[in-house]
Design a protein around this motif. Structure first.
Motif: not given
Ligand SMILES: Cc1cc2nc3c(=O)[nH]c(=O)nc-3n(C[C@H](O)[C@H](O)[C@H](O)COP(=O)(O)OP(=O)(O)OC[C@H]3O[C@@H](n4cnc5c(N)ncnc54)[C@H](O)[C@@H]3O)c2cc1C
Length: 399
Positions: A178, A182-183, A217, A220-221, A223
């Motif tokens: 993650a 950067k999610t 979330c 961003r992807r 999740q």
């Protein structure tokens, strides 16, 4: 996003490169390069005495390529040649989410010398496609290498959701994945659902287990969520067809800084507790440590494992590895006996998935009775010895 470098201030001294824990800073003769492995930890910024490094301002808006992510992935964990039960559970839950969203469900299987039957098993629990990476370097789990591989696969294939078990393995490397991408990541979920807009609704206990929080979330992807073992029901469908894709990745994905010297199998009670079919747990109602012998005797008779409330662990009557609950183990045996345990929410979240719950408590208003299949309102010091005696008599053991 990655750390930013001001080339006018940089002297190419190399201090930042040595300090970077992600190995993301490379030096050449006259300049410094920061790779996509940067996790924005900021250590390089603190070490640079020339003020040449800085972190980008965090963006609050959505990433502009959200729509290009599609499909649901499950990281398929296995041990000693057997697919871990949590992978069955996640594929079964993922199947429902994928059907609701109208997308593919894929499993990611990493290891060395993997048997084809494992991929087939993942398909029978709901996967449409199994991505297999089979290399000798993957014989032993490594945070570093496994996370690099999963990151590379995600960058290539762009799933919108990644699920993994909240096991020691999942808890260890999924946060790295993650951070690299950067999610967001919601750890230790107990429930998953999908909104009409395709947002993963990730529910987990919060504020000491007193509320259940649902986390999304949106910007961003993928999740990402880790899910506690034994909170979702595995559903096997024999005869399902699926695709198995063997994936080749660049050599640098398999390079790591850790060498495994020896693997010592876990033998302690913790493993036994999560796998056990019958658990007999004792709480503060036992009054003193010696009285745990009552619990041990009963557990021994029914071939069960010994569990405990945090109350009993805090009294020092039994080691923490026996603790069931929010900060202990999540268990879901066929039979769970809670003896002298009040039934605080933090205990209940760790055992309420058990098939049959028997509670023994002298207080008829104890909250444990709200989740019990059978409640015994009695003094445990009367009940347990009488119960043990009865079992022995029924078996002709003559006590
Ligand atoms: C952040 C956080 C995390 C936590 N995590 C956990 C966790 O993972 N697991 C966990 O268990 N707790 C956890 N707790 C603690 C939890 O809130 C309770 O304090 C704990 O579960 C109480 O343990 P107990 O039921 O054994 O003790 P008590 O609350 O003292 O209850 C003892 C029970 O025994 C009964 N009893 C007494 N004598 C007898 C007798 N002679 N015969 C029959 N019954 C008798 C009493 O009626 C009572 O119901 C957590 C708390 C917090 C704040």
């Amino acid at each position: 996003m990655k750390a930013l470098i001001d080339k006018k201030k940089c002297t190419v001294c190399g201090v930042c490169s040595d300090a970077c824990p992600a190995g993301a800073i490379e030096l050449s003769e006259d300049h410094v390069e920061i790779s996509d492995d940067c996790t924005l930890c900021g250590i390089c910024v603190d070490t640079c005495e020339f003020g040449a490094l800085s972190l980008p301002k965090a963006g609050t808006g959505p990433a502009d390529d959200l729509e290009s992510y599609r499909g649901i992935w499950v990281y398929a964990e296995w041990r000693e040649g057997e697919v871990h039960r949590v992978s069955h559970e996640l594929l079964s839950a993922g199947r429902k989410l994928a059907d609701k969203r109208g997308v593919e469900l894929c499993a990611v299987l990493l290891g060395s010398g993997l048997q084809a039957s494992m991929s087939q098993e993942l398909i029978s629990y709901g996967a449409d496609t199994v991505f297999v990476v089979d290399r000798p370097e993957l014989a032993h789990f490594s945070d570093e290498i496994y996370s690099k591989i999963v990151v590379e696969l995600i960058r290539r294939k762009k799933p919108e959701i990644l699920l993994a078990g909240a096991t020691s393995t999942g808890r260890s490397f999924i946060p790295r994945v993650a951070a690299s991408l950067k999610t967001g990541l919601t750890a230790d979920c107990t429930e998953l659902d999908m909104s009409d807009e395709g947002l993963l609704l990730q529910t987990r206990p919060a504020f000491g287990g007193n509320i259940m929080a649902t986390i999304v979330c949106p910007n961003r992807r993928p999740q990402m969520a880790t899910v506690r073992p034994k909170v979702m029901k595995p559903v096997k469908r024999d005869g399902r067809q699926g695709r198995i894709e063997s994936v080749s990745l660049p050599e640098e994905c398999f390079a790591g800084r850790i060498e495994v010297l020896e693997v010592i199998p876990e033998k302690d009670q913790t493993a036994r507790l999560t796998e056990a079919d019958v658990i007999v747990s004792g709480g503060r109602g036992l009054r003193k440590g010696e009285n745990f012998s009552l619990i041990e005797e009963l557990a021994g008779l029914v071939n069960g494992a010994v569990g405990a409330s945090r109350g009993a662990v805090e009294e020092g009557w039994i080691p923490p590895s026996h603790q069931v609950g929010q900060t202990g183990r999540t268990v879901a045996p066929t039979l769970y006996m809670a003896v002298g345990i009040a039934g605080a929410i933090q205990h209940l979240v760790g055992m309420q998935g058990s098939q049959v719950i028997v509670a023994v408590n002298k207080d008829p208003h104890a909250p444990i009775f709200d989740v019990a299949t059978y409640g015994v309102v009695a003094d445990l010091f009367d009940f347990v010895p009488a119960f043990v005696k009865r079992i022995r008599r029924e078996r002709g053991e003559g006590a």
